[in-house]
Design a protein around this motif. Structure first.
Motif, PDB file in Angstrom:
ATOM      1  N   LEU A 360       1.022  -1.202   0.033  1.00 50.26           N
ATOM      2  CA  LEU A 360      -0.078   0.303   0.219  1.00 50.26           C
ATOM      3  C   LEU A 360       0.996   1.157  -0.016  1.00 50.26           C
ATOM      4  CD1 LEU A 360      -2.970   1.260   0.185  1.00 50.26           C
ATOM      5  CD2 LEU A 360      -2.497   1.234   2.630  1.00 50.26           C
ATOM      6  N   PHE A 361       0.995   2.056  -1.306  1.00 47.54           N
ATOM      7  CA  PHE A 361       1.761   3.247  -1.362  1.00 47.54           C
ATOM      8  C   PHE A 361       0.977   4.259  -0.580  1.00 47.54           C
ATOM      9  CE2 PHE A 361       3.747   0.789  -4.904  1.00 47.54           C
ATOM     10  CZ  PHE A 361       5.086   1.019  -4.276  1.00 47.54           C
ATOM     11  N   HIS A 362       1.504   5.296   0.073  1.00 44.06           N
ATOM     12  CA  HIS A 362       0.796   6.384   0.611  1.00 44.06           C
ATOM     13  C   HIS A 362       1.857   7.353   0.847  1.00 44.06           C
ATOM     14  CE1 HIS A 362       2.185   6.174   4.903  1.00 44.06           C
ATOM     15  NE2 HIS A 362       2.255   4.769   4.477  1.00 44.06           N
ATOM     16  N   ASP A 363       1.227   8.572   0.936  1.00 45.34           N
ATOM     17  CA  ASP A 363       1.690   9.892   1.431  1.00 45.34           C
ATOM     18  C   ASP A 363       1.837  10.223   2.799  1.00 45.34           C
ATOM     19  OD1 ASP A 363      -0.584  10.785   1.493  1.00 45.34           O
ATOM     20  OD2 ASP A 363      -0.363  12.409  -0.330  1.00 45.34           O
ATOM     21  N   ALA A 364       2.481  11.281   3.228  1.00 53.00           N
ATOM     22  CA  ALA A 364       2.447  11.695   4.539  1.00 53.00           C
ATOM     23  C   ALA A 364       1.559  12.436   4.922  1.00 53.00           C
ATOM     24  CB  ALA A 364       3.965  12.535   5.043  1.00 53.00           C
ATOM     25  N   ALA A 365       1.005  13.374   3.724  1.00 49.33           N
ATOM     26  CA  ALA A 365      -0.010  14.369   4.013  1.00 49.33           C
ATOM     27  C   ALA A 365      -1.258  14.061   4.427  1.00 49.33           C
ATOM     28  CB  ALA A 365       0.215  15.597   2.998  1.00 49.33           C
ATOM     29  N   HIS A 366      -1.627  12.981   3.458  1.00 48.53           N
ATOM     30  CA  HIS A 366      -2.969  12.532   3.504  1.00 48.53           C
ATOM     31  C   HIS A 366      -3.143  10.755   3.956  1.00 48.53           C
ATOM     32  CE1 HIS A 366      -7.288  11.344   2.417  1.00 48.53           C
ATOM     33  NE2 HIS A 366      -6.778  10.426   1.718  1.00 48.53           N
ATOM     34  N   VAL A 388       3.872   1.625   2.569  1.00 44.74           N
ATOM     35  CA  VAL A 388       5.113   1.976   2.103  1.00 44.74           C
ATOM     36  C   VAL A 388       4.910   3.345   1.761  1.00 44.74           C
ATOM     37  CG1 VAL A 388       6.954   1.750   0.355  1.00 44.74           C
ATOM     38  CG2 VAL A 388       5.834  -0.113   1.164  1.00 44.74           C
ATOM     39  N   ALA A 389       5.799   4.516   2.407  1.00 44.95           N
ATOM     40  CA  ALA A 389       5.724   5.768   2.497  1.00 44.95           C
ATOM     41  C   ALA A 389       6.324   6.209   1.046  1.00 44.95           C
ATOM     42  CB  ALA A 389       5.792   6.497   3.644  1.00 44.95           C
ATOM     43  N   VAL A 390       5.736   7.084   0.416  1.00 42.36           N
ATOM     44  CA  VAL A 390       6.401   7.720  -0.686  1.00 42.36           C
ATOM     45  C   VAL A 390       6.051   9.354  -0.635  1.00 42.36           C
ATOM     46  CG1 VAL A 390       6.348   5.868  -2.150  1.00 42.36           C
ATOM     47  CG2 VAL A 390       4.349   7.582  -2.242  1.00 42.36           C
ATOM     48  N   ASN A 391       6.666  10.357  -1.338  1.00 37.77           N
ATOM     49  CA  ASN A 391       6.397  11.704  -1.108  1.00 37.77           C
ATOM     50  C   ASN A 391       5.178  11.915  -1.810  1.00 37.77           C
ATOM     51  OD1 ASN A 391       7.559  14.227  -0.301  1.00 37.77           O
ATOM     52  ND2 ASN A 391       7.297  14.798  -2.671  1.00 37.77           N
ATOM     53  N   ALA A 414      -2.315   2.017  -4.082  1.00 38.71           N
ATOM     54  CA  ALA A 414      -1.851   3.552  -4.089  1.00 38.71           C
ATOM     55  C   ALA A 414      -2.977   4.194  -3.392  1.00 38.71           C
ATOM     56  CB  ALA A 414      -1.132   4.202  -4.948  1.00 38.71           C
ATOM     57  N   LEU A 415      -2.848   4.880  -2.138  1.00 41.63           N
ATOM     58  CA  LEU A 415      -4.029   5.693  -1.497  1.00 41.63           C
ATOM     59  C   LEU A 415      -3.811   7.032  -1.749  1.00 41.63           C
ATOM     60  CD1 LEU A 415      -6.070   5.792   0.674  1.00 41.63           C
ATOM     61  CD2 LEU A 415      -4.441   5.767   2.411  1.00 41.63           C
ATOM     62  N   CYS A 416      -5.032   7.601  -2.111  1.00 39.50           N
ATOM     63  CA  CYS A 416      -5.037   8.995  -2.196  1.00 39.50           C
ATOM     64  C   CYS A 416      -6.193   9.551  -1.787  1.00 39.50           C
ATOM     65  CB  CYS A 416      -4.822   9.316  -3.854  1.00 39.50           C
ATOM     66  SG  CYS A 416      -5.976   9.067  -4.944  1.00 39.50           S
ATOM     67  N   LYS A 419     -10.489  13.761  -3.577  1.00 42.72           N
ATOM     68  CA  LYS A 419     -10.249  15.030  -4.377  1.00 42.72           C
ATOM     69  C   LYS A 419      -8.368  15.243  -4.286  1.00 42.72           C
ATOM     70  CE  LYS A 419     -14.625  17.099  -3.199  1.00 42.72           C
ATOM     71  NZ  LYS A 419     -15.348  18.388  -2.632  1.00 42.72           N
ATOM     72  N   PRO A 420      -8.037  14.404  -5.108  1.00 39.73           N
ATOM     73  CA  PRO A 420      -6.424  14.530  -5.047  1.00 39.73           C
ATOM     74  C   PRO A 420      -6.017  15.748  -5.341  1.00 39.73           C
ATOM     75  CG  PRO A 420      -7.158  13.233  -6.917  1.00 39.73           C
ATOM     76  CD  PRO A 420      -8.493  13.659  -6.115  1.00 39.73           C
ATOM     77  N   LYS A 421      -4.671  16.133  -4.691  1.00 43.08           N
ATOM     78  CA  LYS A 421      -4.080  17.505  -4.986  1.00 43.08           C
ATOM     79  C   LYS A 421      -3.445  17.507  -6.422  1.00 43.08           C
ATOM     80  CE  LYS A 421       0.067  17.870  -2.791  1.00 43.08           C
ATOM     81  NZ  LYS A 421       1.200  18.373  -1.804  1.00 43.08           N
TER      82      LYS A 421
END
Length: 680
Positions: A360-366, A388-391, A414-416, A419-421
């Protein structure tokens, strides 16, 4: 998995709110010393202090108290490698916590993979702000900013604006035609520019206007209510925009503007190598993938390659995700480091006894807050889901989606946000390619995908609904080394090698960054224009004889070869031919060379020279009759041809000599000279 060097790992049960995973971590991570406890941030802090004083490499499986542990490390003058892994919200706080030991070991091992810090870009602002608006709202914003910033108010098509008794800052008229730049370096072109008359009484009156005025500013506060001045305007550093009718929004924008003075550092998100770029050759456009997807306009054409403005780049990574050559490579982290982290987490998970892993890819902000909320207020992540964290998830290239599948992942997500940035066009394109490969090779349908969720329960439901692909297979174990393109090449080879149902070739959509070519061999003259145009070396020639070779693993389907070919005999074939990817270059066409009749040096292809001679011999005045010997020049190399022209005193392009011009004296002499052949 054996870590690079001896390491002490602290595994805490967080006051027994989750299982102790010490044994699982020891089973999955070799060459480590496990320290298990219940409260390393409090009652057992001296154990951590003792390990840090010893100077060994240390991993602490807790991120909540990382500031405390860093302070202890500083007091102990610790100079070793100190990393943190979150196993509480990602594994321990879950209704499947008792089965999450393998995941905890995998996350601890992944945390030890070193990640180089990115290079930084400095933006400098001196506080010169341009407030762009229509009426009193803009002027009032200027008054609030005047004490801290250097203010100019620009009013576009103002109506009735009352003049101030005292102007502490300039107020002018104008409409911004275009804008460019970033925080600290904005440049605006203004039409209808005019200054107010000092005698303005009941309302501002402006003098004669002119177009094309240029204004520079460090900050732009846009209260015009019109179309934003920049694409993806919310990602442009230094550009603040608010609806003039929204008082709260205007107040927030004003507060942000006051803080934009000084020097600010941002990461250089993308490393760019112009020599690898396939954008253009000889004014013929090839690849435009990055230009098509960049949301901020940070990428512009610059001759044979593109240019990326690091000051404008917002770090979405779309360019790197779709760049076929690796010219644009994401740096947080780079592709090699990301794949090393993926391999580590999957290999360790398997060695610790885990099965059917889902990445599961994900970012830090969301992503991180959503995963935390799921752990704190819900059932937590499933035991087989490896976060797994990515930018940014938009940075993920085809290799990032397919390599985990080769290493044994039954699914990749991948998690987003819903309403993705950033636009997901590039992600969706890479996911479709990865799924096409996965389905064709027997890994299962929809092995890759994107989860759009803002609610933790929706995230859990989506993960529970993932249907694992093929599970009875032997995963690959290759090491990810090299550049982005070489990583893709090795991933493709290993993906095919580990496939449950391998096939030799998979047809790809036109946008895919790999494929082959078809060449009409009969029409090809081996001029090698395509070799000169090819930016990746997929097309090459030979130093020994006239020949054209093709290496499919290097082809990025930019189309420059087909567009450059004067005979138009090249056709692109989007595909993945696994046999070709794992084989040396193949010969497309080979011919016997033609040797110079003077010196014997090979200088062209026999078929081409003989074809030219056949077309000219006896059919063109330059090479007919007494000029037939000029055909020998066609049979000579460049050097011998020049020598022959200079030494023998003729030009192969010289026509019959023109008659000499006649003067008046010539005509008179001809009249006075009797013609002996004339009959009287």
């Amino acid at each position: 998995m054996t870590l690079g060097r001896s390491r002490t790992v602290f595994v805490c049960s967080c006051e027994r709110s989750m299982p102790s995973y010490g044994e699982s971590v020891a089973r999955g991570c070799k060459n480590v010393s496990i320290q298990s406890g219940d409260q390393f941030c409090g009652a057992e802090l001296d154990r951590v202090r003792s390990a840090l004083s010893a100077g060994e490499a240390v991993t602490i499986a807790c991120t909540q108290q990382a500031p405390l542990f860093r302070e202890v490390a500083e007091d102990a003058a610790f100079a070793g490698d100190l990393v943190f892994a979150n196993i509480r919200e990602t594994a321990g706080w879950s209704r499947e916590a008792s089965s999450a030991g393998a995941k905890a070991a995998a996350l601890v091992a992944m945390a030890a993979v070193p990640v180089a810090p990115p290079a930084l870009v400095t933006l400098a602002s001196k506080g010169v702000v341009l407030v762009y608006g229509r009426d009193e709202v803009a002027i009032e914003a200027g008054r609030q900013l005047d004490d801290e910033l250097d203010v100019t108010v620009l009013l576009t098509r103002p109506e009735d604006v009352a003049p101030s008794r005292v102007w502490n800052f300039p107020v002018v008229q104008g409409t911004i035609r275009n804008a460019r730049g970033h925080l600290g370096a904005f440049e605006l072109t203004v039409d209808d520019f005019a200054v107010p008359a000092p005698s303005s009484r009941d309302r501002l009156r402006f003098g004669l206007s002119r177009d094309g005025a240029v204004s520079k500013a460090d900050i732009i506060l846009d209260l015009s209510g019109g179309v934003p001045l920049f694409p993806a305007h919310d990602l442009r550093e230094g550009y603040l925009r608010a609806d003039p009718a929204d008082r709260a929004g205007v107040a927030i924008a004003i507060a942000k503007a006051t803080g934009l003075v000084g020097e600010f550092e941002k990461p250089r998100y993308v490393d760019f190598h112009a020599d690898l770029c396939a954008h253009s050759r000889s004014r013929i456009t090839g690849c435009t993938r990055c230009l098509d997807l960049c949301p901020t306009g940070a990428i512009t054409p610059a001759g044979n390659h593109v240019a990326i403005d690091a000051e404008i780049c917002a770090g979405c990574g779309n360019c790197a995700a779709v760049c076929p050559t690796g010219a644009a490579a994401y740096a947080i982290p780079d592709a090699e480091t990301l794949l090393q982290r993926l391999r580590t987490v999957l290999v360790t998970y398997r060695e610790a006894g885990g099965s059917e892993p889902i990445v599961l890819f994900h970012d830090a902000a969301h992503g991180e807050p959503l995963i935390d909320a799921l752990a704190r207020f819900g059932p937590g992540l499933p035991a087989n889901v490896l976060p797994v964290a990515v930018n940014e998830i938009t940075q993920l290239g085809v290799e990032a989606w397919t390599a985990p599948v080769a290493w044994g992942a039954v699914a990749v997500r991948a998690l987003c946000s819903a309403k993705p940035k950033h636009e997901l066009t590039g992600v969706e394109r890479n996911v479709s390619i990865a799924n096409l490969l996965g389905q064709s090779l027997g890994y299962g349908a929809d092995v890759c995908g994107v989860i759009e969720a803002d609610d933790p329960d929706i995230l859990r439901s989506a993960l529970d609904g993932v249907k694992p692909g093929a599970t009875t297979r032997k995963p690959a174990s290759f090491l990810p080394l090299g550049t982005k393109r070489s990583l893709l090449r090795s991933t493709m080879v290993e993906l095919h090698r580990a496939a449950p149902a391998p096939v030799d070739c998979v047809a790809m959509p036109a946008a895919a960054p790999f494929g082959g070519i078809e060449v009409d061999v009969e029409g090809c003259t081996l001029c090698l224009s395509c070799v000169s145009a090819c930016p990746t070396g997929a097309l090459s020639d030979s130093e020994d004889r006239p020949a054209l070779y093709f290496s499919e693993s290097a082809c990025v389907q930019c189309g420059l070869c087909a567009a450059t070919c004067p005979e138009q005999v090249i056709t692109l074939v989007p595909q993945v031919d696994f046999q070709a990817w794992n084989a040396p270059r193949r010969a497309v066409k080979e011919e016997e060379p033609y040797n110079c009749i003077a010196c014997g040096k090979a200088f062209g292809t026999r078929s081409t020279i003989e074809r030219i001679v056949a077309k000219l011999e006896g059919k063109h005045w330059m090479f007919a009759g007494e000029n037939a010997k000029r055909l020998d020049l066609v049979r000579m190399c460049d050097n011998c041809r020049v020598d022959a022209v200079m030494n023998e005193g003729f030009d192969p392009y010289q026509a019959s000599p023109r008659p000499a011009p006649r003067t008046t004296e010539d005509y008179l002499q001809a009249r006075d000279t009797p013609d002996k052949n004339k009959t009287v």
